[in-house]
Design an enzyme around this catalytic site. Sequence first.
Site, PDB file in Angstrom:
ATOM      1  N   CYS A   1       0.757  -1.182  -0.210  1.00 58.46           N
ATOM      2  CA  CYS A   1       0.367   0.231   0.343  1.00 58.46           C
ATOM      3  C   CYS A   1       0.863   1.080  -0.131  1.00 58.46           C
ATOM      4  O   CYS A   1       1.211   1.699   1.243  1.00 58.46           O
ATOM      5  CB  CYS A   1      -1.054   0.180   1.392  1.00 58.46           C
ATOM      6  SG  CYS A   1      -2.101   1.782   1.218  1.00 58.46           S
TER       7      CYS A   1
ATOM      8  N   CYS B   1       0.309   3.825   2.872  1.00 62.35           N
ATOM      9  CA  CYS B   1       0.507   3.545   4.260  1.00 62.35           C
ATOM     10  C   CYS B   1       2.568   3.541   4.265  1.00 62.35           C
ATOM     11  O   CYS B   1       3.255   3.319   5.444  1.00 62.35           O
ATOM     12  CB  CYS B   1       0.476   1.334   4.184  1.00 62.35           C
ATOM     13  SG  CYS B   1      -0.802   0.825   5.172  1.00 62.35           S
TER      14      CYS B   1
ATOM     15  N   ASP C   1      -1.323  16.769  -2.636  1.00 63.12           N
ATOM     16  CA  ASP C   1      -1.628  15.376  -3.516  1.00 63.12           C
ATOM     17  C   ASP C   1      -0.188  15.403  -4.683  1.00 63.12           C
ATOM     18  O   ASP C   1       0.597  16.776  -5.216  1.00 63.12           O
ATOM     19  CB  ASP C   1      -3.297  15.624  -4.380  1.00 63.12           C
ATOM     20  CG  ASP C   1      -2.895  14.416  -5.438  1.00 63.12           C
ATOM     21  OD1 ASP C   1      -4.546  13.053  -4.652  1.00 63.12           O
ATOM     22  OD2 ASP C   1      -2.271  13.586  -6.290  1.00 63.12           O
TER      23      ASP C   1
ATOM     24  N   HIS D   1      -4.359   1.375   8.032  1.00 61.94           N
ATOM     25  CA  HIS D   1      -5.414   0.678   6.707  1.00 61.94           C
ATOM     26  C   HIS D   1      -7.201   0.592   6.959  1.00 61.94           C
ATOM     27  O   HIS D   1      -6.644  -0.283   7.313  1.00 61.94           O
ATOM     28  CB  HIS D   1      -4.108  -0.030   6.050  1.00 61.94           C
ATOM     29  CG  HIS D   1      -4.343  -0.563   4.879  1.00 61.94           C
ATOM     30  ND1 HIS D   1      -3.410  -0.024   3.384  1.00 61.94           N
ATOM     31  CD2 HIS D   1      -5.383  -1.106   4.428  1.00 61.94           C
ATOM     32  CE1 HIS D   1      -4.348  -0.596   2.297  1.00 61.94           C
ATOM     33  NE2 HIS D   1      -5.602  -0.884   3.550  1.00 61.94           N
TER      34      HIS D   1
ATOM     35  N   ASN E   1     -12.879   9.553  -3.120  1.00 60.96           N
ATOM     36  CA  ASN E   1     -14.090   8.752  -4.178  1.00 60.96           C
ATOM     37  C   ASN E   1     -14.130   7.147  -3.598  1.00 60.96           C
ATOM     38  O   ASN E   1     -13.329   6.601  -2.791  1.00 60.96           O
ATOM     39  CB  ASN E   1     -12.805   8.488  -4.957  1.00 60.96           C
ATOM     40  CG  ASN E   1     -12.549  10.241  -5.602  1.00 60.96           C
ATOM     41  OD1 ASN E   1     -13.811  10.640  -5.860  1.00 60.96           O
ATOM     42  ND2 ASN E   1     -11.573  10.801  -5.728  1.00 60.96           N
TER      43      ASN E   1
ATOM     44  N   GLY F   1     -13.190   7.112  -9.350  1.00 58.85           N
ATOM     45  CA  GLY F   1     -12.083   7.152  -9.466  1.00 58.85           C
ATOM     46  C   GLY F   1     -11.390   6.778  -8.360  1.00 58.85           C
ATOM     47  O   GLY F   1      -9.661   7.296  -8.103  1.00 58.85           O
TER      48      GLY F   1
ATOM     49  N   THR G   1      -8.054   5.545  -6.787  1.00 60.14           N
ATOM     50  CA  THR G   1      -7.080   4.353  -7.366  1.00 60.14           C
ATOM     51  C   THR G   1      -6.292   4.244  -5.951  1.00 60.14           C
ATOM     52  O   THR G   1      -5.262   3.211  -6.554  1.00 60.14           O
ATOM     53  CB  THR G   1      -6.008   5.555  -8.278  1.00 60.14           C
ATOM     54  OG1 THR G   1      -5.800   6.263  -8.129  1.00 60.14           O
ATOM     55  CG2 THR G   1      -7.267   5.531  -9.943  1.00 60.14           C
TER      56      THR G   1
ATOM     57  N   HIS H   1      -8.776   8.033   2.134  1.00 58.39           N
ATOM     58  CA  HIS H   1      -8.534   9.522   1.850  1.00 58.39           C
ATOM     59  C   HIS H   1      -9.160  10.267   1.704  1.00 58.39           C
ATOM     60  O   HIS H   1      -9.899   9.837   0.969  1.00 58.39           O
ATOM     61  CB  HIS H   1      -7.052   9.177   0.866  1.00 58.39           C
ATOM     62  CG  HIS H   1      -7.477   8.314  -0.047  1.00 58.39           C
ATOM     63  ND1 HIS H   1      -7.115   7.897  -0.835  1.00 58.39           N
ATOM     64  CD2 HIS H   1      -8.133   9.140  -1.430  1.00 58.39           C
ATOM     65  CE1 HIS H   1      -7.714   7.345  -1.793  1.00 58.39           C
ATOM     66  NE2 HIS H   1      -8.034   8.804  -2.392  1.00 58.39           N
TER      67      HIS H   1
ATOM     68  N   HIS I   1      -9.668  13.862  -0.326  1.00 57.28           N
ATOM     69  CA  HIS I   1      -9.151  14.997  -1.066  1.00 57.28           C
ATOM     70  C   HIS I   1     -10.022  16.062  -0.101  1.00 57.28           C
ATOM     71  O   HIS I   1     -10.780  16.276  -0.237  1.00 57.28           O
ATOM     72  CB  HIS I   1      -9.756  15.151  -2.246  1.00 57.28           C
ATOM     73  CG  HIS I   1      -8.981  13.522  -3.569  1.00 57.28           C
ATOM     74  ND1 HIS I   1      -8.162  13.120  -4.008  1.00 57.28           N
ATOM     75  CD2 HIS I   1      -9.597  12.628  -2.917  1.00 57.28           C
ATOM     76  CE1 HIS I   1      -8.479  12.229  -4.207  1.00 57.28           C
ATOM     77  NE2 HIS I   1      -8.711  11.456  -4.446  1.00 57.28           N
TER      78      HIS I   1
HETATM   79  P1  5GP Z   1      -7.569   8.000  -5.798  1.00 56.76           P
HETATM   80  O1  5GP Z   1      -7.846   8.492  -7.243  1.00 56.76           O
HETATM   81  O2  5GP Z   1      -7.657   7.139  -5.036  1.00 56.76           O
HETATM   82  O3  5GP Z   1      -9.058   9.256  -5.016  1.00 56.76           O
HETATM   83  O4  5GP Z   1      -6.733   9.547  -5.551  1.00 56.76           O
HETATM   84  C1  5GP Z   1      -5.734   9.216  -5.278  1.00 56.76           C
HETATM   85  C2  5GP Z   1      -5.238  10.582  -5.061  1.00 56.76           C
HETATM   86  O5  5GP Z   1      -3.497  10.317  -5.155  1.00 56.76           O
HETATM   87  C3  5GP Z   1      -4.767  10.693  -6.494  1.00 56.76           C
HETATM   88  O6  5GP Z   1      -5.043  12.332  -6.586  1.00 56.76           O
HETATM   89  C4  5GP Z   1      -3.375  11.302  -6.927  1.00 56.76           C
HETATM   90  O7  5GP Z   1      -2.654  12.262  -7.544  1.00 56.76           O
HETATM   91  C5  5GP Z   1      -2.489  10.809  -5.168  1.00 56.76           C
HETATM   92  N1  5GP Z   1      -0.695  10.074  -5.258  1.00 56.76           N
HETATM   93  C6  5GP Z   1      -0.565   8.825  -6.139  1.00 56.76           C
HETATM   94  N2  5GP Z   1      -0.002   8.479  -5.672  1.00 56.76           N
HETATM   95  C7  5GP Z   1       0.929   9.245  -5.279  1.00 56.76           C
HETATM   96  C8  5GP Z   1       2.062   9.646  -4.776  1.00 56.76           C
HETATM   97  O8  5GP Z   1       2.957   8.810  -4.746  1.00 56.76           O
HETATM   98  N3  5GP Z   1       2.049  10.364  -3.957  1.00 56.76           N
HETATM   99  C9  5GP Z   1       1.429  11.554  -3.759  1.00 56.76           C
HETATM  100  N4  5GP Z   1       1.445  12.965  -2.801  1.00 56.76           N
HETATM  101  N5  5GP Z   1       0.227  11.262  -4.318  1.00 56.76           N
HETATM  102  C10 5GP Z   1       0.014  10.639  -4.588  1.00 56.76           C
HETATM  103 ZN    ZN Z   2      -2.578   1.352   4.102  1.00 55.28          ZN
END
Ligand code: 5GP
Ligand code: ZN
Length: 117
Positions: free
Chosen positions: A9, A12, A35, A51, A90, A96, A98, A103, A105
């Site tokens: 993860c 994590c 982000d 987690h 999300n 969306g 990923t 988390h 935003h």
């Molecule tokens: P999700 O798409 O799951 O709602 O949000 C995941 C967020 O994590 C995305 O906005 C992406 O830009 C951010 N993200 C992905 N990898 C990293 C990383 O290594 N460092 C940081 N600071 N943000 C990340």
């Molecule tokens: Zn985790």
Amino acid sequence: MAGEPQDDCLFCKIVAGQIPATIVRETDTTVAFRDINPQAPTHVLVIPKAHHKDAAALAAAAPQLAADVLRETQAVADAEQLDSYRTTFNTGAGAGQTVWHAHAHVLGGRGLEWPPG
Ligand code: 5GP
Ligand code: ZN
């Protein structure tokens, strides 16, 4: 097991300091960091240190921790001097998501249309 660190993860690893991040705030139970691909002038992610795969799982397994995350979104907004901001969880690939570590935003610093895309 829910709450235990997961080897695979990304978030994590950020909690453990194994991957660098620009940390904005930290509490005993949460971390807030910028982000890597910001969608607004302020785009901060607030995560529980423990987690949980998404916000719903977090709320079900650890409601106090979910409240900690929510409280931190306002603390980030205050630190970033945002009068208005959007908090987004999300949930599920179709929405969306990923990264499978819960988390929030926190987005602000520009006009935010409603409804979002
Ligand atoms: P999700 O798409 O799951 O709602 O949000 C995941 C967020 O994590 C995305 O906005 C992406 O830009 C951010 N993200 C992905 N990898 C990293 C990383 O290594 N460092 C940081 N600071 N943000 C990340
Ligand atoms: Zn985790």
